[in-house]
Design an enzyme around this catalytic site. Sequence first.
Site, PDB file in Angstrom:
ATOM      1  N   PHE A  95      71.188 -35.428  -7.095  1.00 23.40           N
ATOM      2  CA  PHE A  95      70.707 -36.563  -6.292  1.00 23.40           C
ATOM      3  C   PHE A  95      71.766 -37.636  -6.085  1.00 23.40           C
ATOM      4  O   PHE A  95      71.450 -38.792  -5.814  1.00 23.40           O
ATOM      5  CB  PHE A  95      69.444 -37.175  -6.907  1.00 23.40           C
ATOM      6  CG  PHE A  95      68.443 -36.160  -7.366  1.00 23.40           C
ATOM      7  CD1 PHE A  95      67.778 -35.366  -6.446  1.00 23.40           C
ATOM      8  CD2 PHE A  95      68.210 -35.946  -8.709  1.00 23.40           C
ATOM      9  CE1 PHE A  95      66.873 -34.396  -6.862  1.00 23.40           C
ATOM     10  CE2 PHE A  95      67.309 -34.977  -9.133  1.00 23.40           C
ATOM     11  CZ  PHE A  95      66.641 -34.202  -8.201  1.00 23.40           C
ATOM     12  N   ARG A 103      67.717 -28.722  14.442  1.00 26.64           N
ATOM     13  CA  ARG A 103      67.379 -27.327  14.173  1.00 26.64           C
ATOM     14  C   ARG A 103      67.124 -27.124  12.681  1.00 26.64           C
ATOM     15  O   ARG A 103      67.861 -27.635  11.838  1.00 26.64           O
ATOM     16  CB  ARG A 103      68.532 -26.439  14.606  1.00 26.64           C
ATOM     17  CG  ARG A 103      68.268 -24.946  14.522  1.00 26.64           C
ATOM     18  CD  ARG A 103      69.519 -24.190  14.938  1.00 26.64           C
ATOM     19  NE  ARG A 103      69.286 -22.773  15.098  1.00 26.64           N
ATOM     20  CZ  ARG A 103      70.234 -21.879  15.395  1.00 26.64           C
ATOM     21  NH1 ARG A 103      71.478 -22.314  15.593  1.00 26.64           N
ATOM     22  NH2 ARG A 103      69.956 -20.613  15.519  1.00 26.64           N
ATOM     23  N   ASN A 126      66.026 -22.956   7.762  1.00 24.67           N
ATOM     24  CA  ASN A 126      65.041 -22.271   6.925  1.00 24.67           C
ATOM     25  C   ASN A 126      63.876 -23.216   6.681  1.00 24.67           C
ATOM     26  O   ASN A 126      63.955 -24.121   5.852  1.00 24.67           O
ATOM     27  CB  ASN A 126      65.674 -21.851   5.591  1.00 24.67           C
ATOM     28  CG  ASN A 126      64.743 -20.990   4.757  1.00 24.67           C
ATOM     29  OD1 ASN A 126      63.550 -21.246   4.661  1.00 24.67           O
ATOM     30  ND2 ASN A 126      65.304 -19.958   4.126  1.00 24.67           N
ATOM     31  N   PRO A 127      62.777 -23.054   7.405  1.00 21.24           N
ATOM     32  CA  PRO A 127      61.643 -23.981   7.262  1.00 21.24           C
ATOM     33  C   PRO A 127      61.094 -24.049   5.842  1.00 21.24           C
ATOM     34  O   PRO A 127      60.612 -25.096   5.409  1.00 21.24           O
ATOM     35  CB  PRO A 127      60.598 -23.410   8.235  1.00 21.24           C
ATOM     36  CG  PRO A 127      61.398 -22.626   9.232  1.00 21.24           C
ATOM     37  CD  PRO A 127      62.558 -22.058   8.470  1.00 21.24           C
ATOM     38  N   VAL A 182      68.297 -32.952   6.283  1.00 21.21           N
ATOM     39  CA  VAL A 182      66.933 -33.223   5.849  1.00 21.21           C
ATOM     40  C   VAL A 182      66.856 -33.783   4.432  1.00 21.21           C
ATOM     41  O   VAL A 182      65.869 -34.420   4.060  1.00 21.21           O
ATOM     42  CB  VAL A 182      66.073 -31.934   5.952  1.00 21.21           C
ATOM     43  CG1 VAL A 182      66.502 -30.896   4.928  1.00 21.21           C
ATOM     44  CG2 VAL A 182      64.592 -32.224   5.828  1.00 21.21           C
ATOM     45  N   GLU A 236      68.299 -36.301   2.642  1.00 13.41           N
ATOM     46  CA  GLU A 236      68.217 -37.741   2.380  1.00 13.41           C
ATOM     47  C   GLU A 236      67.002 -38.379   3.034  1.00 13.41           C
ATOM     48  O   GLU A 236      66.288 -39.172   2.428  1.00 13.41           O
ATOM     49  CB  GLU A 236      69.497 -38.435   2.874  1.00 13.41           C
ATOM     50  CG  GLU A 236      70.803 -37.785   2.452  1.00 13.41           C
ATOM     51  CD  GLU A 236      71.125 -37.952   0.981  1.00 13.41           C
ATOM     52  OE1 GLU A 236      70.376 -38.654   0.273  1.00 13.41           O
ATOM     53  OE2 GLU A 236      72.134 -37.375   0.536  1.00 13.41           O
TER      54      GLU A 236
END
Length: 744
Positions: A239, A628, A631-632, A703, A705
Amino acid sequence: MNATMGTPVARVDGRQKVTGAARYAADFDQDGQAYAVIVGATVGLGEVLAIDDAAVRALPGVIDVLTHLNAPRLPYAERRSFIDPGAGERLHVLQDAQVRFHGQPVAVVIAETLDQAEHAALALRVRYQAARPVVDPTDDTVGEIVPEAFGVERADHVRGAPQADAAVDDVAIDAHYEIARQNHMPIEPHATIAAWHGDTLRLWSKSQFVANEQAEIAAIFGLREDQVDVVCPFVGGAFGTSLRTWPHVTLAAMAARVSGRPVKLVLTRRQTFHATGHRPRSLQRVALSAAPDGALRRVIHEGRGETSRFEQFTEAMTSATSYLYSCPNVHTRYRLLPLDVSTPTHMRGPGEASGILALECALDELAYALRIDPLALRRRNEPAQDEGARKPFSSRAMLDCYAMGADRFGWSRRTMAPGSMRDGRLLLGWGMAATTYPTFFAPASARARILPDGRFEVEAAASDMGPGTYTSMTQVAADTLGVALDRVTVSLGRSAYPPTPPHGGSMTMASVGSAVLAACRELQAELARRLLGDPEAPFGGAPLDELTWGKGALYRTSSPQDALRYEEIMARIGGQPIEVGATGSRDDKAGDTYSMHAFGAVFAEVAIDPDVCTMRVRRMVGAYDVGRVINPRLARSQCLGGMIGGIGMALMEATALDPRDGRPVNAHMADYLVPVNRDIGELDVCFVGGHDAHANALGVKGVGEIALVGVAPAIANAVFHATGKRVRRLPIRIENLLEPGVEA
């Protein structure tokens, strides 16, 4: 063969992790290894007067005791990466007698076993001349400074006339917000194993930036970078705390050199609170005014963050305020508050997580002053461009985030009045906040190799601290090459691999992914060139631009039925491995032309017992515009983790310092509270938008942060909606709600 990018495939390293085969820094035990334990200062400011190590040296198993009196003098060559503080000088460990903060290393004990080293470290007697440190940024003696690395021109932003007299019909609010100091608390503590082989050093070390650790340790010890090899295949959470190279790495290398043996040094949980960074405590003021219809007329955002006296840690606390909403008159101001503490560092969503808290809570306060729905107020002030930078956005789907998030949450059923919604005897609060984070890109390199049997290997120095980097990079490579995932092996986390930027700032997929894409394409081009060089081979002599790669084969564009698979190509060109390297890039003009950011909206429901004021976040919805999504499944997991971290930021996490000596009094997991399973309600994640053609070759915006940014203010606003009490200091505690009055 189906494309793999964009599909929710399972982690390729999942079996390694659940079976214990994945090796973290402290797992690389070496033959003949000794153990080192750090002795930290028990005063918060002063000087070491004497160290009595005679009795300790006589204890069983003790090999050596290093202090400023006998430690090797290290060059500490001048060096600063972009991840380090922009001004000041890093701590020169065991190079002088000065104590700058509580817990600063003043000695390191080396012994045959860990138990012996720990026992000896506890027995070491150190005498100090102590002074009382200043560790509270609200202390009257603390003066604010302009960050040297920023200068006033970057620390302040002004457009329009924000100091002009307000219009007669303006509705205004002016409020102060405070966020406690936070520590990262990853599962894996910091660890380094150091081993010298002549003049070369190998480090198995927890790091989010192995290339930087290689360069930093080389500079500290006066070595060439190629004399240092840093290995870190897996990181057990970080983190941001492992972006920098902290003093324990230097101490492990020093201990190994002095003892002539490999040395393992693992920090205790308590020690990670002392000298491996933290989210700085921050103080902010936001003043807003708007026309009666909700149109913003003025935004003033002032932010101040703590830093150490020997370094200036900076973050983008007020930057989002200049572009998140449309407003003609804006003034942002950022200053530092030097204290007698260790240097803060980046913590998930650094800067934005703190700044958005103040801005989004202030927007909620303004909405109530205007008697306008908080979501409607934000929609009313949606900008057409970045008004601060005067650039168009590369993409911005914030309105779609509002719509999708509100629909999934059921925002239309919300009643405006505080305390007006209940579930039985429980007070319900519904709050929301906008969220944003920059889309960063940095040059990264990768190496791609084809083996004789048509399998592939890809290498890059980037770390994987848990978000699924091995998997997403394998997807990029497999998709580009047109092969199944199991035909590609990705190796990460070693400084000997092609250099990459840090695994942080939501830039890994954009930067390293683009490099993997480039390396795989260059490998295909090299295969085609070699094949075309043989006039007797199929396609021999054909122009390269007449050939196409697809589904793991090369074919003439005009006749796709005549294709050669990788194995066939390798057989024709000699059957030896072929390796190429490449660097990812994007349009040089893109960064100057466009303002690039990820966006989102977070909606939260809290339930509060009106008698004892216990709080629970029952559900949350996060809607994100992150470009884009490779990998969802992994992206959703990232967002879930960010939401949980935001719950901690809003309701639990705070590092308390003893004002007498700066000691973190809750430096353990019994008193430093973080969310656990029982604290987590229903979390819903959705993605809007799509490929950002300007951001990078993959079209991603990051995605990791943004997943935390915006969560804490959504919860804080929900607490106000439930109770009518506006708590402006995080974390929000039961006692805040039990206090009389409307505001706390």
